[in-house]
Design an enzyme around this catalytic site. Sequence first.
Site, mmCIF file in Angstrom:
data_model
loop_
_atom_site.group_PDB
_atom_site.id
_atom_site.type_symbol
_atom_site.label_atom_id
_atom_site.label_comp_id
_atom_site.label_asym_id
_atom_site.label_seq_id
_atom_site.Cartn_x
_atom_site.Cartn_y
_atom_site.Cartn_z
ATOM 1 N N ARG A 1 0.783 -1.320 -0.051
ATOM 2 C CA ARG A 1 -0.403 -0.173 0.522
ATOM 3 C C ARG A 1 0.545 1.333 0.157
ATOM 4 N NH1 ARG A 1 -1.892 3.032 4.734
ATOM 5 N NH2 ARG A 1 -3.698 4.368 3.641
ATOM 6 N N GLU B 1 -7.433 8.178 6.900
ATOM 7 C CA GLU B 1 -7.496 8.643 8.372
ATOM 8 C C GLU B 1 -7.800 10.481 7.919
ATOM 9 O OE1 GLU B 1 -3.908 8.416 10.238
ATOM 10 O OE2 GLU B 1 -3.520 6.704 10.461
ATOM 11 N N ASN C 1 -6.800 2.065 10.180
ATOM 12 C CA ASN C 1 -5.521 1.508 11.473
ATOM 13 C C ASN C 1 -5.478 1.585 12.676
ATOM 14 O OD1 ASN C 1 -4.946 2.024 8.352
ATOM 15 N ND2 ASN C 1 -4.413 4.500 8.602
ATOM 16 N N TYR D 1 -3.327 2.131 16.261
ATOM 17 C CA TYR D 1 -2.228 2.101 17.072
ATOM 18 C C TYR D 1 -2.237 1.718 18.355
ATOM 19 C CZ TYR D 1 0.093 3.596 12.691
ATOM 20 O OH TYR D 1 0.724 3.133 11.767
ATOM 21 N N HIS E 1 -3.217 11.388 0.612
ATOM 22 C CA HIS E 1 -2.621 10.760 1.867
ATOM 23 C C HIS E 1 -1.843 12.201 3.044
ATOM 24 C CE1 HIS E 1 -0.656 7.112 5.005
ATOM 25 N NE2 HIS E 1 -0.575 8.412 5.634
ATOM 26 N N GLU F 1 -2.672 -0.697 7.979
ATOM 27 C CA GLU F 1 -1.929 0.057 9.361
ATOM 28 C C GLU F 1 -1.776 -0.402 10.792
ATOM 29 O OE1 GLU F 1 -1.288 4.203 9.248
ATOM 30 O OE2 GLU F 1 -1.183 4.815 6.762
HETATM 31 O O1 IFM Z 1 3.255 7.623 9.815
HETATM 32 C C1 IFM Z 1 1.466 7.934 10.412
HETATM 33 C C2 IFM Z 1 0.568 7.697 8.776
HETATM 34 O O2 IFM Z 1 0.482 8.839 7.868
HETATM 35 C C3 IFM Z 1 -0.238 8.125 9.529
HETATM 36 N N1 IFM Z 1 -0.768 6.695 10.245
HETATM 37 C C4 IFM Z 1 0.355 6.491 11.543
HETATM 38 C C5 IFM Z 1 1.240 6.495 11.606
HETATM 39 C C6 IFM Z 1 1.997 6.606 12.496
HETATM 40 O O3 IFM Z 1 1.590 7.983 13.004
#
Ligand code: IFM
Length: 444
Positions: A79, A168, A289, A291, A123, A352
């Site tokens: 991606r 995002e 995504n 985290y 992006h 992600e």
């Molecule tokens: O680096 C970023 C990415 O551009 C978008 N998602 C989170 C990642 C880590 O912060």
Amino acid sequence: MSSPLPEFPAGFTWGVSTSAYQIEGATSEDGRGPSIWDSFTHRPGTVVDGSTGDVACDHYHRYAEDVALLAGLGVGAYRFSIAWPRIQPDGTGPANPGGLGFYDRLVDGLLDRGIDPVATLFHWDLPQALEDKGGWLTRDTAGRFADYAALVAGRLGDRVKLWITLNEPFVHMSYGYGLGLHAPGRQYLFDAFPVAHHQLLGHGLAVTALRALTGSPIGITNNYTPVRVQGVTDADRAAGATYHALHNRLFTDPILGHGYPEIPGTDPSIVHPGDLDTIAAPIDALGVNYYNPTGVRAPSDPDSPLPFDLVPLDAYPTTSFGWPVDPDGLHELLTGLRREYGDRLPPIHITEGGCSYDDTLDAHGRCHDPQRVAYLDGHLRALHRAMTDGVDVRGYYVWSLLDNFEWAEGYTKRFGLVHVDFDTLTRTPKTSYAWFRDTVTGPA
Ligand code: IFM
């Protein structure tokens, strides 16, 4: 990491993710126009180490080496994002052949190695010329985005295997137009709501434009966070619900046909008749995504401009970004999406997941990153549990292939499976690269 990872279904896609401004460099080559990130990073004080994406990983010139790294990793998909200002230097008008040519070569290089190209159209690197006309605060930008999407799909629609319209949009709205921490650096707080609506409108118009030019699945990628309310009062719970609506629902509810959630302080008058139908154009994939979870409570300052406080979650270990590591959060959010949206939820692709640590090369030139291996191992187990519990997830993409330009953090945060020396641009696969390769390709 005591036991082997559970088996994922046949056909599950393993991949890695990057984005254009974070890796490409070559910001003024082959006709590329300036983006808001070029302007922002060249303004003193915006990026912690004073760096820019002018060179980044120099992927624009070294893409063949990076495709070889992808092939060595054994991933089925890659991606990447397309830089709008490479395709339309001013954000409007005909396609720039130099820009399209680069992605044409990249896509063919991937296909030659048996890797599916997955393209994100936006992006965060808006052409500066569009920002000068109001950027995503302006309704016209939505139409410009659909035109750009059509130009890209007209050239790559036969070969890209999955299209992601926006990456995002919540982060772009809140950091870029709400808090001013990202480009374009505006600080409008809740007055940034038009940025949400116009990105969503652009998404819907782009879905329709893409449909006419490609048979591949189309989706959008949102960043999700499980909200952990830190407090016991009704006000704390209300703050948690508001943050959940803002971060997790604002961009998902309307796309899946539920209209906008109630968010205090937003102005609904910019929503024109028919917009919600445009935004709810059917999609084939939801990019997720994940985290970390987020701690939320009622504002401690009664004069706070925001209806919540974001607070650290002390119960978890943290990455070098200070982000709490909580694999269960991935299970929670996936099963939560399934519960909230039921049969309207399209198949999910984890577009992600990853972590930053202070990775360095040892005396032998090797990069050992056991914390990243542990992070990925834990999150893949949580993902597998969610799938066993009935959530339809089709793939997992590690952020990121390479250490790269981490926005306002510059080069101080390393997320890659491959270490990059930003002086020499030498790539060194980390321990996690070998671990992920073995996960993807199975035991030797
Ligand atoms: O680096 C970023 C990415 O551009 C978008 N998602 C989170 C990642 C880590 O912060």
